[in-house]
Design an enzyme around this catalytic site. Structure first.
Site, PDB file in Angstrom:
ATOM      1  N   LYS A   1       0.783  -1.240   0.193  1.00  0.00           N
ATOM      2  CA  LYS A   1       0.074  -0.174   0.070  1.00  0.00           C
ATOM      3  C   LYS A   1       0.904   1.318  -0.061  1.00  0.00           C
ATOM      4  CE  LYS A   1      -4.024  -2.250   2.273  1.00  0.00           C
ATOM      5  NZ  LYS A   1      -5.000  -2.292   3.363  1.00  0.00           N
TER       6      LYS A   1
ATOM      7  N   TYR B   1     -12.400  -1.681  -3.991  1.00  0.00           N
ATOM      8  CA  TYR B   1     -12.804  -1.875  -2.597  1.00  0.00           C
ATOM      9  C   TYR B   1     -14.689  -1.687  -2.331  1.00  0.00           C
ATOM     10  CZ  TYR B   1      -8.421  -2.107  -0.442  1.00  0.00           C
ATOM     11  OH  TYR B   1      -6.926  -2.415  -0.017  1.00  0.00           O
TER      12      TYR B   1
ATOM     13  N   ARG C   1       2.346  -6.573   8.700  1.00  0.00           N
ATOM     14  CA  ARG C   1       1.909  -5.270   9.347  1.00  0.00           C
ATOM     15  C   ARG C   1       2.555  -4.898  10.643  1.00  0.00           C
ATOM     16  NH1 ARG C   1      -4.216  -7.084   7.376  1.00  0.00           N
ATOM     17  NH2 ARG C   1      -4.279  -5.653   5.551  1.00  0.00           N
TER      18      ARG C   1
ATOM     19  N   ASN D   1      -2.149   0.294   6.586  1.00  0.00           N
ATOM     20  CA  ASN D   1      -1.633  -0.915   7.361  1.00  0.00           C
ATOM     21  C   ASN D   1      -0.739  -1.675   6.218  1.00  0.00           C
ATOM     22  OD1 ASN D   1      -3.826  -1.778   5.602  1.00  0.00           O
ATOM     23  ND2 ASN D   1      -4.781  -2.865   7.068  1.00  0.00           N
TER      24      ASN D   1
ATOM     25  N   HIS E   1      -2.084  -5.425   1.562  1.00  0.00           N
ATOM     26  CA  HIS E   1      -3.366  -6.245   1.387  1.00  0.00           C
ATOM     27  C   HIS E   1      -3.144  -7.746   1.204  1.00  0.00           C
ATOM     28  CE1 HIS E   1      -7.461  -6.981  -0.349  1.00  0.00           C
ATOM     29  NE2 HIS E   1      -6.837  -7.800  -1.195  1.00  0.00           N
TER      30      HIS E   1
ATOM     31  N   GLU F   1      -9.571 -10.490  -7.757  1.00  0.00           N
ATOM     32  CA  GLU F   1      -8.726  -9.302  -7.358  1.00  0.00           C
ATOM     33  C   GLU F   1      -7.401  -9.531  -8.444  1.00  0.00           C
ATOM     34  OE1 GLU F   1     -10.036  -8.685  -2.597  1.00  0.00           O
ATOM     35  OE2 GLU F   1      -7.888  -9.480  -3.150  1.00  0.00           O
TER      36      GLU F   1
HETATM   37  P1  IDP Z   1      -7.911  -6.549   5.574  1.00  0.00           P
HETATM   38  O1  IDP Z   1      -7.188  -5.781   4.612  1.00  0.00           O
HETATM   39  O2  IDP Z   1      -7.189  -6.968   6.787  1.00  0.00           O
HETATM   40  O3  IDP Z   1      -8.686  -7.704   4.908  1.00  0.00           O
HETATM   41  P2  IDP Z   1     -10.780  -5.340   5.868  1.00  0.00           P
HETATM   42  O4  IDP Z   1     -11.771  -5.645   6.972  1.00  0.00           O
HETATM   43  O5  IDP Z   1     -11.006  -6.182   4.313  1.00  0.00           O
HETATM   44  O6  IDP Z   1      -9.156  -5.705   6.167  1.00  0.00           O
HETATM   45  O7  IDP Z   1     -10.579  -4.004   5.384  1.00  0.00           O
HETATM   46  C1  IDP Z   1     -10.029  -3.356   4.211  1.00  0.00           C
HETATM   47  C2  IDP Z   1      -8.925  -2.366   4.379  1.00  0.00           C
HETATM   48  O8  IDP Z   1      -9.881  -1.197   4.937  1.00  0.00           O
HETATM   49  C3  IDP Z   1      -8.073  -2.481   5.457  1.00  0.00           C
HETATM   50  O9  IDP Z   1      -7.022  -3.141   5.273  1.00  0.00           O
HETATM   51  C4  IDP Z   1      -7.791  -1.213   6.142  1.00  0.00           C
HETATM   52  O10 IDP Z   1      -6.896  -0.628   5.100  1.00  0.00           O
HETATM   53  C5  IDP Z   1      -9.023  -0.528   5.771  1.00  0.00           C
HETATM   54  N1  IDP Z   1      -9.764  -0.672   7.275  1.00  0.00           N
HETATM   55  C6  IDP Z   1     -10.401  -1.625   7.682  1.00  0.00           C
HETATM   56  N2  IDP Z   1     -11.196  -1.298   8.914  1.00  0.00           N
HETATM   57  C7  IDP Z   1     -10.975   0.103   8.951  1.00  0.00           C
HETATM   58  C8  IDP Z   1     -11.210   0.948  10.317  1.00  0.00           C
HETATM   59  O11 IDP Z   1     -11.954   0.489  11.208  1.00  0.00           O
HETATM   60  N3  IDP Z   1     -10.790   2.246  10.071  1.00  0.00           N
HETATM   61  C9  IDP Z   1     -10.082   2.601   8.703  1.00  0.00           C
HETATM   62  N4  IDP Z   1      -9.677   1.722   7.999  1.00  0.00           N
HETATM   63  C10 IDP Z   1     -10.253   0.512   8.137  1.00  0.00           C
HETATM   64 MG    MG Z   2     -10.051  -7.712   3.353  1.00  0.00          MG
END
Ligand code: IDP
Ligand code: MG
Length: 139
Positions: free
Chosen positions: A11, A51, A104, A114, A117, A128
């Site tokens: 990212k 997304y 991470r 973070n 992905h 994807e």
């Molecule tokens: P993942 O990347 O671990 O699969 P997901 O729940 O699919 O997590 O969320 C996609 C992305 O959205 C996360 O990697 C993060 O960058 C962002 N994200 C998820 N939850 C939050 C939040 O509560 N606040 C801000 N950004 C979030």
């Molecule tokens: Mg995800």
């Protein structure tokens, strides 16, 4: 091939902070082979489409603006049990909760920025991968 492919993006935060090399090294030394890779700057439209599953979530707009804030590295990775093992390698969504030594925990500073992905299922890995790479259209 089902079960052997996952999709990843390094990212914008990790690219900006100079971690492309370290992250790719960790991925490769954990047994993944890179099957496709590109360095790109996502448009708002493309990031929103990628997304779309999170469209209703409160952080959607912040997520799209973060993912378009700088270039990313998108890649398709191959290894046995790729999706589940890669989720273990990257660690929890919130880096403060990610296991020590995960990507991470090493390279991310916050839940929104973070570092990386990883696909969450074989089905999404195929979707994807084909979103970014035409050679993976039929996975
Ligand atoms: P993942 O990347 O671990 O699969 P997901 O729940 O699919 O997590 O969320 C996609 C992305 O959205 C996360 O990697 C993060 O960058 C962002 N994200 C998820 N939850 C939050 C939040 O509560 N606040 C801000 N950004 C979030
Ligand atoms: Mg995800």
């Amino acid at each position: 091939m089902s079960g052997n492919i996952t999709f990843t993006m390094i990212k914008p935060d990790a690219v900006k902070n100079g971690y492309i090399g370290k992250i790719l090294d960790q991925i490769i030394s954990n047994g993944y082979q890179i099957r496709a890779m590109k360095y790109i700057h996502l448009s708002t439209e493309k990031a929103g489409e990628f997304y779309a599953i999170h469209r209703e979530r409160p952080f959607f707009n912040d997520l799209v603006s973060f993912m378009t804030s700088g270039p990313i590295v998108a890649a398709v990775l191959e290894k046995e049990n790729a999706v589940a093992d890669f989720r273990t390698l990257i660690g929890a969504t919130d880096p403060s909760k990610a296991e020590t030594g995960t990507i991470r925990s090493l390279y991310a500073k916050s839940i929104d920025a973070n570092a990386i992905h990883g696909s969450d299922s074989d089905e999404n890995a195929a979707i994807e991968a084909s979103f970014f790479f035409s050679a993976f259209e039929r996975f």
